[in-house]
Design an enzyme around this catalytic site. Sequence first.
Site, short mmCIF file in Angstrom:
data_model
loop_
_atom_site.label_atom_id
_atom_site.label_comp_id
_atom_site.label_asym_id
_atom_site.label_seq_id
_atom_site.Cartn_x
_atom_site.Cartn_y
_atom_site.Cartn_z
N GLU A 184 -60.48 -35.79 -22.96
CA GLU A 184 -61.68 -35.08 -23.42
C GLU A 184 -62.88 -35.52 -22.56
O GLU A 184 -63.66 -34.70 -22.11
CB GLU A 184 -61.91 -35.41 -24.89
CG GLU A 184 -62.84 -34.45 -25.57
CD GLU A 184 -63.02 -34.78 -27.04
OE1 GLU A 184 -62.24 -35.61 -27.56
OE2 GLU A 184 -63.95 -34.23 -27.64
N ARG B 247 -46.31 -43.95 -28.92
CA ARG B 247 -45.57 -43.49 -30.10
C ARG B 247 -44.33 -42.68 -29.76
O ARG B 247 -43.46 -42.50 -30.61
CB ARG B 247 -46.51 -42.76 -31.06
CG ARG B 247 -47.47 -43.73 -31.76
CD ARG B 247 -48.32 -43.03 -32.79
NE ARG B 247 -49.26 -42.11 -32.21
CZ ARG B 247 -50.48 -42.45 -31.75
NH1 ARG B 247 -50.89 -43.69 -31.82
NH2 ARG B 247 -51.27 -41.55 -31.23
#
Length: 171
Positions: free
Chosen positions: A96, A59
């Site tokens: 994560e 993005r």
Amino acid sequence: MNHLKQLIREIPDFPKPGITFYDITTLLKDKQGFRRTVDALQEHYRNASVDVVVGIEARGYFFAPAMAHALNAGFVPVRKPKKLPWEVKSVDYQLEYGTDQLEIHSDAVEPGQKVLIIDDVLATGGTASAVARLVELLGGTVAGLGFVIELSFLHGRDKLASYDVFSLLQY
Ligand code: AMP
């Protein structure tokens, strides 16, 4: 800038429960919204003598080439592994769960060039700090890191404390 917030679609529980996803496609398709976003971002770097704008897949690519055009700079893509066809430098960074990798062509930045790094969202800062390391591996100077959206509650800025960090919209 808050009128731009109205153009960003907040999607709860995407891509997984508990995450609010900031969807900037609704900002991109709005002709005034897109222009105002790029104008406001580039205004911050107008006097920074940027040589190269680096966009982060995927993005970051929506904004970085428009920024490069506005700042009269070149554009360089940082990509996910095994996408770039020439010799690359890689960095690992923490997700994560587990790690991921990003790559840049090893001749994409000349030593001493001033490099602006652009992405849509600053969350934990792991991605952006990995890209800053890539730029520095090539001998570039990080002139700044710019984001459309900063998720302030995740304190990503703390990972980028040695750099000029700028965001248009804070949540
Ligand atoms: P981070 O490395 O945690 O700063 O994550 C930044 C990257 O993940 C950016 O490239 C964003 O596109 C994406 N990202 C992280 N969190 C969100 C979110 N809540 N909404 C949209 N994109 C996000």
